[in-house]
Design a protein around this motif. Structure first.
Motif, mmCIF file in Angstrom:
data_model
loop_
_atom_site.group_PDB
_atom_site.id
_atom_site.type_symbol
_atom_site.label_atom_id
_atom_site.label_comp_id
_atom_site.label_asym_id
_atom_site.label_seq_id
_atom_site.Cartn_x
_atom_site.Cartn_y
_atom_site.Cartn_z
ATOM 1 N N ASP A 15 0.817 -1.219 0.000
ATOM 2 C CA ASP A 15 0.000 0.000 0.000
ATOM 3 C C ASP A 15 0.851 1.270 0.000
ATOM 4 O OD1 ASP A 15 1.010 -0.349 2.525
ATOM 5 O OD2 ASP A 15 -0.877 -0.042 3.592
ATOM 6 N N VAL A 16 2.140 1.120 -0.228
ATOM 7 C CA VAL A 16 3.054 2.265 -0.218
ATOM 8 C C VAL A 16 2.885 3.094 -1.491
ATOM 9 C CG1 VAL A 16 5.509 2.822 -0.542
ATOM 10 C CG2 VAL A 16 4.799 1.372 1.363
ATOM 11 N N VAL A 17 3.025 4.402 -1.337
ATOM 12 C CA VAL A 17 3.016 5.325 -2.474
ATOM 13 C C VAL A 17 4.342 6.072 -2.494
ATOM 14 C CG1 VAL A 17 1.982 7.420 -3.435
ATOM 15 C CG2 VAL A 17 0.514 5.616 -2.517
ATOM 16 N N ILE A 18 4.938 6.169 -3.674
ATOM 17 C CA ILE A 18 6.181 6.908 -3.875
ATOM 18 C C ILE A 18 5.860 8.127 -4.730
ATOM 19 C CG2 ILE A 18 8.515 6.817 -4.842
ATOM 20 C CD1 ILE A 18 8.442 3.771 -4.364
ATOM 21 N N LYS A 19 6.417 9.272 -4.362
ATOM 22 C CA LYS A 19 6.077 10.499 -5.091
ATOM 23 C C LYS A 19 7.221 11.494 -5.048
ATOM 24 C CE LYS A 19 2.559 14.217 -5.151
ATOM 25 N NZ LYS A 19 2.104 14.077 -6.534
ATOM 26 N N GLN A 20 7.452 12.154 -6.169
ATOM 27 C CA GLN A 20 8.395 13.265 -6.255
ATOM 28 C C GLN A 20 7.611 14.549 -6.509
ATOM 29 O OE1 GLN A 20 11.000 11.208 -4.925
ATOM 30 N NE2 GLN A 20 11.810 13.167 -5.604
ATOM 31 N N VAL A 21 8.016 15.628 -5.863
ATOM 32 C CA VAL A 21 7.239 16.871 -5.981
ATOM 33 C C VAL A 21 8.104 18.065 -6.376
ATOM 34 C CG1 VAL A 21 5.475 16.138 -4.336
ATOM 35 C CG2 VAL A 21 7.503 17.322 -3.490
ATOM 36 N N PRO B 211 17.359 7.757 -13.214
ATOM 37 C CA PRO B 211 17.514 7.254 -14.580
ATOM 38 C C PRO B 211 18.286 5.941 -14.651
ATOM 39 C CG PRO B 211 17.964 9.609 -14.503
ATOM 40 C CD PRO B 211 17.884 9.130 -13.074
ATOM 41 N N LEU B 212 19.228 5.728 -13.724
ATOM 42 C CA LEU B 212 19.982 4.473 -13.708
ATOM 43 C C LEU B 212 19.112 3.299 -13.278
ATOM 44 C CD1 LEU B 212 23.277 5.686 -11.937
ATOM 45 C CD2 LEU B 212 22.875 5.408 -14.395
ATOM 46 N N VAL B 213 18.114 3.587 -12.446
ATOM 47 C CA VAL B 213 17.289 2.527 -11.864
ATOM 48 C C VAL B 213 16.093 2.180 -12.750
ATOM 49 C CG1 VAL B 213 15.802 1.947 -9.892
ATOM 50 C CG2 VAL B 213 18.003 3.061 -9.512
ATOM 51 N N VAL B 214 15.397 3.193 -13.268
ATOM 52 C CA VAL B 214 14.160 2.922 -14.023
ATOM 53 C C VAL B 214 14.281 3.273 -15.498
ATOM 54 C CG1 VAL B 214 12.749 3.277 -11.970
ATOM 55 C CG2 VAL B 214 13.096 5.182 -13.560
ATOM 56 N N GLY B 215 15.406 3.841 -15.923
ATOM 57 C CA GLY B 215 15.557 4.277 -17.303
ATOM 58 C C GLY B 215 15.222 5.753 -17.462
ATOM 59 N N ASP B 216 15.761 6.348 -18.513
ATOM 60 C CA ASP B 216 15.648 7.802 -18.697
ATOM 61 C C ASP B 216 14.208 8.272 -18.865
ATOM 62 O OD1 ASP B 216 17.318 10.370 -19.383
ATOM 63 O OD2 ASP B 216 15.751 10.248 -20.905
ATOM 64 N N ALA C 63 5.754 0.669 -8.978
ATOM 65 C CA ALA C 63 7.145 0.806 -8.545
ATOM 66 C C ALA C 63 7.934 -0.478 -8.782
ATOM 67 C CB ALA C 63 7.201 1.204 -7.074
ATOM 68 N N VAL C 64 7.341 -1.634 -8.473
ATOM 69 C CA VAL C 64 8.060 -2.898 -8.680
ATOM 70 C C VAL C 64 8.118 -3.243 -10.158
ATOM 71 C CG1 VAL C 64 6.091 -4.487 -8.406
ATOM 72 C CG2 VAL C 64 8.392 -5.215 -7.731
ATOM 73 N N ASP C 65 7.077 -2.898 -10.899
ATOM 74 C CA ASP C 65 7.063 -3.162 -12.340
ATOM 75 C C ASP C 65 8.138 -2.351 -13.053
ATOM 76 O OD1 ASP C 65 5.883 -4.263 -14.798
ATOM 77 O OD2 ASP C 65 5.211 -2.206 -15.162
ATOM 78 N N TRP C 66 8.389 -1.129 -12.586
ATOM 79 C CA TRP C 66 9.369 -0.257 -13.200
ATOM 80 C C TRP C 66 10.783 -0.461 -12.645
ATOM 81 C CZ3 TRP C 66 7.225 5.369 -14.169
ATOM 82 C CH2 TRP C 66 6.194 5.302 -15.107
ATOM 83 N N ASN D 39 12.607 -3.646 -5.418
ATOM 84 C CA ASN D 39 12.871 -5.031 -5.799
ATOM 85 C C ASN D 39 11.705 -5.963 -5.533
ATOM 86 O OD1 ASN D 39 15.653 -3.810 -4.662
ATOM 87 N ND2 ASN D 39 16.058 -5.188 -6.380
ATOM 88 N N GLN D 40 10.932 -5.647 -4.502
ATOM 89 C CA GLN D 40 9.894 -6.578 -4.069
ATOM 90 C C GLN D 40 8.766 -5.810 -3.394
ATOM 91 O OE1 GLN D 40 11.512 -9.504 -1.410
ATOM 92 N NE2 GLN D 40 9.658 -10.750 -1.324
ATOM 93 N N VAL D 41 7.533 -6.230 -3.643
ATOM 94 C CA VAL D 41 6.353 -5.689 -2.971
ATOM 95 C C VAL D 41 5.615 -6.845 -2.316
ATOM 96 C CG1 VAL D 41 4.084 -4.630 -3.306
ATOM 97 C CG2 VAL D 41 6.075 -3.676 -4.467
ATOM 98 N N VAL D 42 5.286 -6.679 -1.051
ATOM 99 C CA VAL D 42 4.611 -7.736 -0.304
ATOM 100 C C VAL D 42 3.449 -7.131 0.493
ATOM 101 C CG1 VAL D 42 6.711 -9.117 -0.097
ATOM 102 C CG2 VAL D 42 6.141 -7.453 1.685
ATOM 103 N N PRO D 43 2.479 -7.953 0.893
ATOM 104 C CA PRO D 43 1.434 -7.446 1.783
ATOM 105 C C PRO D 43 2.061 -6.862 3.045
ATOM 106 C CG PRO D 43 0.833 -9.600 0.927
ATOM 107 C CD PRO D 43 2.248 -9.365 0.508
#
Length: 337
Positions: free
Chosen positions: A139-145, A162-167, A185-188, A192-196
């Motif tokens: 249920d985590v959300v990641i955001k840049q503002v 850019p090194l982690v997810v591509g440019d 986030a895990v798809d991109w 590395n891992q998403v769990v309940p």
């Protein structure tokens, strides 16, 4: 603050918790009332805990997380940040402590795991990217503002994302400032891992145990080699970022973004674009400091001010421009004589 050789039991902190158990050191940002946002003390204490972990041969892996379940880290402490915006010279010292902490984290020489237990915002993403691996609750959300709030996430995100997810994906995350749910986030590859949520601790523990089971010296060199590009971009941009962020800390964009957040409203982005279109100096508070009072001679008055702030005289923009030009000529003649 720790000394070399201190045990975990002897360390005492105000903004973090530090403990060692079974070859794993856990550093938890402990400011839940402020959503585990980072202040100067937190920078310094995390850096000191990392130093203790580096020197402790009973530590093979470091886990970085936040206390509670609302936030991993919600960025910089805005109250402290707002005070620093009044003094860019002190902002530079403050951001340099952040850089020092990040550098110590990146160069620890032991695997680091970000345990993402809640909101990951701004500097929280920078911390996560500084770590080698990341595990998130579902249920985590990641955001840049950054651009949304008049800043730039340049203490780790612009360099390493850019090194982690591509440019292309990095640009999308940074320029649009939209929520990144855990599944994306895990798809991109952002984590590395998403769990309940109920399985987060077990997942982090399992990952740490697998890391512990490797040879330490070989692991350290592997981290050094795989960190080449991360170190390269960090080394050539971090100090530049500190200078830009310090100089820009009191700018109209930054203050509007901060005030909008504190007032729980949307920033007035369009006002700045309209001001630029109409050539009304969006880079300055009250306009460019180009006017001079025709009465008392006060200089560097904002272009949109109607009265002199020194003597109260109503400003005549045309007369001020003439007065300023004459003063500039007089100064030039004086310097040449």
């Amino acid at each position: 603050m720790p000394r070399l050789g201190d045990s975990a039991d002897s360390l005492s902190y105000e903004s973090i918790q530090y403990e060692v158990e079974g070859w794993v050191a856990t550093i938890a940002i402990d400011r839940p009332s402020a959503l585990n946002s980072l202040n100067l003390r937190a920078f310094q204490e995390i850096a000191d805990a990392l130093r203790a972990a580096a020197w402790d041969d009973s530590v093979a892996v470091v886990v970085l997380t936040g206390t509670g379940d609302r936030a991993f880290c919600a960025g910089a402490d805005l109250k402290e940040h707002r005070e620093l915006c009044k003094r860019p010279r002190d902002y530079h010292k403050w951001i340099s402590e952040f850089i020092a902490m990040q550098t110590r984290l990146v160069r620890l020489g032991k695997p680091t795991v970000a345990r993402l237990n809640g909101l990951v915002l701004g500097a929280g993403t920078e911390l996560s990217l500084a770590c080698d691996l990341a595990v998130a609750a579902d249920d985590v959300v990641i955001k840049q503002v950054g651009p949304e709030r008049g800043s730039v996430s340049a203490i780790g995100v612009t360099q390493w994302l850019p090194l982690v997810v591509g440019d292309r994906r990095a640009r999308e995350i940074l320029l649009l400032a939209e929520d990144i749910p855990a599944a994306k986030a895990v798809d991109w590859g952002l984590v590395n891992q998403v769990v309940p949520r109920a399985e987060l601790d077990d997942a982090v523990r399992s990952l740490a145990e697998r890391l512990v089971s490797q040879f330490g010296e070989s692991t350290r060199q592997t981290l050094t080699q795989t960190g080449f590009w991360k170190e390269l971009v960090w080394g050539v941009t971090a100090s530049h970022a500190a200078d830009w962020l310090a100089i820009h800390s009191g700018s109209p964009e930054t203050l509007e973004g901060m005030e909008a957040f504190l007032e729980k409203r949307e920033p007035r982005h369009s006002d700045f674009r309209i001001a630029a279109r109409d050539d009304r100096w969006p880079e300055f508070h009250g306009g460019a400091p180009i006017l001079q009072c025709q009465c008392c001679g006060a200089k560097h008055l904002p272009a949109e001010h109607l009265f002199c702030g020194i003597c109260g005289t109503k400003l005549d923009a045309d007369a001020s421009a003439i007065h300023g030009a004459r003063a500039a000529v007089a100064d030039a003649v004086g310097e040449g004589s």
